[in-house]
Design an enzyme around this catalytic site. Structure first.
Site, mmCIF file in Angstrom:
data_model
loop_
_atom_site.group_PDB
_atom_site.id
_atom_site.type_symbol
_atom_site.label_atom_id
_atom_site.label_comp_id
_atom_site.label_asym_id
_atom_site.label_seq_id
_atom_site.Cartn_x
_atom_site.Cartn_y
_atom_site.Cartn_z
ATOM 1 N N HIS A 168 35.400 23.775 28.351
ATOM 2 C CA HIS A 168 34.813 24.550 27.470
ATOM 3 C C HIS A 168 33.667 24.399 27.977
ATOM 4 C CE1 HIS A 168 37.496 23.727 23.865
ATOM 5 N NE2 HIS A 168 37.672 22.787 24.392
ATOM 6 N N HIS A 194 41.091 13.774 25.983
ATOM 7 C CA HIS A 194 41.299 12.751 24.842
ATOM 8 C C HIS A 194 42.563 12.731 24.016
ATOM 9 C CE1 HIS A 194 40.828 16.156 21.805
ATOM 10 N NE2 HIS A 194 40.783 16.856 23.012
ATOM 11 N N GLU A 203 46.517 21.181 23.719
ATOM 12 C CA GLU A 203 45.873 21.367 22.216
ATOM 13 C C GLU A 203 45.633 22.673 22.491
ATOM 14 O OE1 GLU A 203 42.268 19.011 21.664
ATOM 15 O OE2 GLU A 203 42.730 19.462 19.419
ATOM 16 N N HIS A 229 37.059 21.287 14.158
ATOM 17 C CA HIS A 229 37.879 20.242 13.418
ATOM 18 C C HIS A 229 36.658 19.311 12.840
ATOM 19 C CE1 HIS A 229 39.017 18.904 17.482
ATOM 20 N NE2 HIS A 229 40.115 19.983 17.183
ATOM 21 N N ASP A 287 39.310 18.872 29.460
ATOM 22 C CA ASP A 287 38.223 18.335 28.411
ATOM 23 C C ASP A 287 37.120 17.655 28.830
ATOM 24 O OD1 ASP A 287 38.923 19.918 26.037
ATOM 25 O OD2 ASP A 287 40.424 18.572 25.525
ATOM 26 N N HIS A 324 46.354 20.729 29.306
ATOM 27 C CA HIS A 324 46.303 20.120 28.141
ATOM 28 C C HIS A 324 46.949 20.945 26.996
ATOM 29 C CE1 HIS A 324 44.527 18.027 24.714
ATOM 30 N NE2 HIS A 324 43.398 18.482 24.624
ATOM 31 N N ASP A 363 43.421 25.039 21.691
ATOM 32 C CA ASP A 363 42.570 25.801 22.241
ATOM 33 C C ASP A 363 42.780 26.096 23.425
ATOM 34 O OD1 ASP A 363 42.313 23.086 22.388
ATOM 35 O OD2 ASP A 363 40.032 23.096 22.575
ATOM 36 N N TYR A 392 29.091 16.529 23.018
ATOM 37 C CA TYR A 392 30.661 16.754 23.187
ATOM 38 C C TYR A 392 31.273 15.120 23.521
ATOM 39 C CZ TYR A 392 35.029 18.462 25.223
ATOM 40 O OH TYR A 392 36.330 19.117 25.360
HETATM 41 FE FE1 FEO Z 1 41.457 18.641 23.445
HETATM 42 FE FE2 FEO Z 1 39.663 21.450 24.165
HETATM 43 O O1 FEO Z 1 40.958 20.866 23.413
#
Ligand code: FEO
Length: 395
Positions: free
Chosen positions: A221, A142, A78, A22, A161, A76, A80, A189
């Protein structure tokens, strides 16, 4: 099979080809890290992006029958990290899902088919036999729902994250990967995802990092951290507390190279004064890369000519992104060439003036049409003035 410690495995997916997350350029790709912990009760921490479900499933299946998973901890919402949750939940039919209070709300909205989700409060625990996970809410690191889990028996922090880096790699540990690349991607990051939540990072560190003996950080990640654990924690504290270097970033766009000439004079004045500098033409540098330099720069000097009574769109996009990520306590100055009215650099100055605790005491610098030798000499001196301000500000 990627073994972190006996009974603890990485079972994530590698997104080798992603180059845009994004709006953030991910030149090294990324990974979505899921972790499997074998105990009397078997626990899966996080999942992967939906399209990597089969990869995750095959990694889990190398270790156990996925149907035997008892707990799925979603750190989380989100997608991903939760994208493959509905699919693995169909296989792990008896699994119980755990999430933070906001995570429960988020997961139910994303995946209405997930009926029962247990809530983890700050400091609550989950015992799986010989292991106990302690949960720490990481609100706004986040998203509002982020959470971390500390496994005390093995001194591992599953940080989600926090401490992540967008890196795709066939090796999964920091002691097997390029040190420079690891820290650069961790910094990028932080600059692009975490920076606007600096105060939350400090609060998170106080409750979830400092009180624990942490040997290994398993982020959601990139690379698992076991060699540079202390160093990356120290870096997070440094970044979160606005620790900057005697460094200036000169960022600009130009139409007929006059603003480019001004940028180069400012840069030279700074460099000749002993200040580390970065010079970024927005036509050739992505804003997410420039943001990495913003993170440790004391001064951000922004240039734009005037086009149709406005700053250039590239500069507006950079400033919009900068404003959102909200770095504080920097020195800011605007500059630019113009033909007749010269609104561009004044607009830049106006936006820099809105940023929290920024010193914008240096007047915006405008030059009509093509700068003369005398004007270039004056601009060079302006670079020296910025250097003096940095010298007086950064101890
Ligand atoms: Fe906030 Fe890696 O997702």
């Amino acid at each position: 099979m990627v073994t972190i410690k006996k009974n603890i495995y990485w079972v994530g997916g590698v997104d080798w080809n992603i180059r845009d997350f994004h709006g953030y350029t991910t030149e090294e790709g990324s990974s979505y890290n899921a972790y499997l912990i074998i105990d009397e009760k078997i626990t899966l921490i996080d999942t992967v992006k939906g399209y990597l479900y089969e990869e995750m499933l095959s990694r889990i299946s190398e270790i156990i029958d996925p149907a035997k998973i008892d707990n799925i901890i979603s750190l989380h919402t989100e997608m991903d990290h939760s994208g493959a949750l509905p699919e693995i939940y169909k296989v792990a039919k008896n699994a119980k899902i755990y999430a933070s209070p906001q995570g429960v709300i988020g997961l139910k909205k994303h995946y209405p088919e997930l009926k029962e989700i247990a809530t983890c409060e700050e400091g609550s625990t989950l015992n799986t036999g010989k292991y106990t996970f302690t949960f720490h809410l990481a609100q706004m690191l986040h998203w509002p729902d982020n959470m971390a889990a500390y496994l005390g028996e093995e001194k591992i922090l599953f940080s989600n994250d926090a401490f992540g880096q967008h890196i795709a790699s066939s090796v999964h540990f920091d002691d097997m990967y390029s040190e420079g690349m690891f820290f650069r991607q961790a910094m990028k990051y932080y600059a692009n995802i975490v920076q606007c939540y600096n105060e939350r990072v400090v609060a998170f560190a106080k409750k979830a990092v400092m009180p624990h003996d942490i040997e290994i950080i398993c982020p959601s990640h990139g690379i698992i951290i076991r060699k540079y654990t202390k160093e990356i924690i120290a870096k997070y504290i440094e970044w979160a507390t606005n620790t900057v270097k005697k460094k200036a970033l000169v960022v600009y766009d130009s139409m007929w190279e006059s603003t480019d000439k001004l940028a180069r004079q400012i840069q030279r004045g700074l460099e000749d004064s002993g200040v580390e500098t970065s010079l970024c033409d927005l036509k050739y540098n992505h804003i997410s890369d420039i943001m990495t330099d913003v993170l440790d720069s004391a001064a951000i000097i922004v240039g734009s000519p005037t086009l149709n009574s406005n700053m250039l769109p590239n500069v507006a996009a950079f400033l919009c992104y900068l404003k959102g990520l909200a770095p504080v306590k920097r020195i800011g100055m605007a500059f630019g060439s113009f033909g007749w009215n010269g609104q561009g650099h004044k607009q830049v100055h106006s936006i820099l003036s809105e940023l929290k605790e920024w010193d914008v005491s240096l007047e915006p610098l405008g030059v009509k049409y093509i700068p003369t030798e005398e004007e270039l000499a004056m601009v060079y001196q302006k670079g020296k003035s910025i250097a003096s301000l940095i010298e007086n500000t950064v101890k």
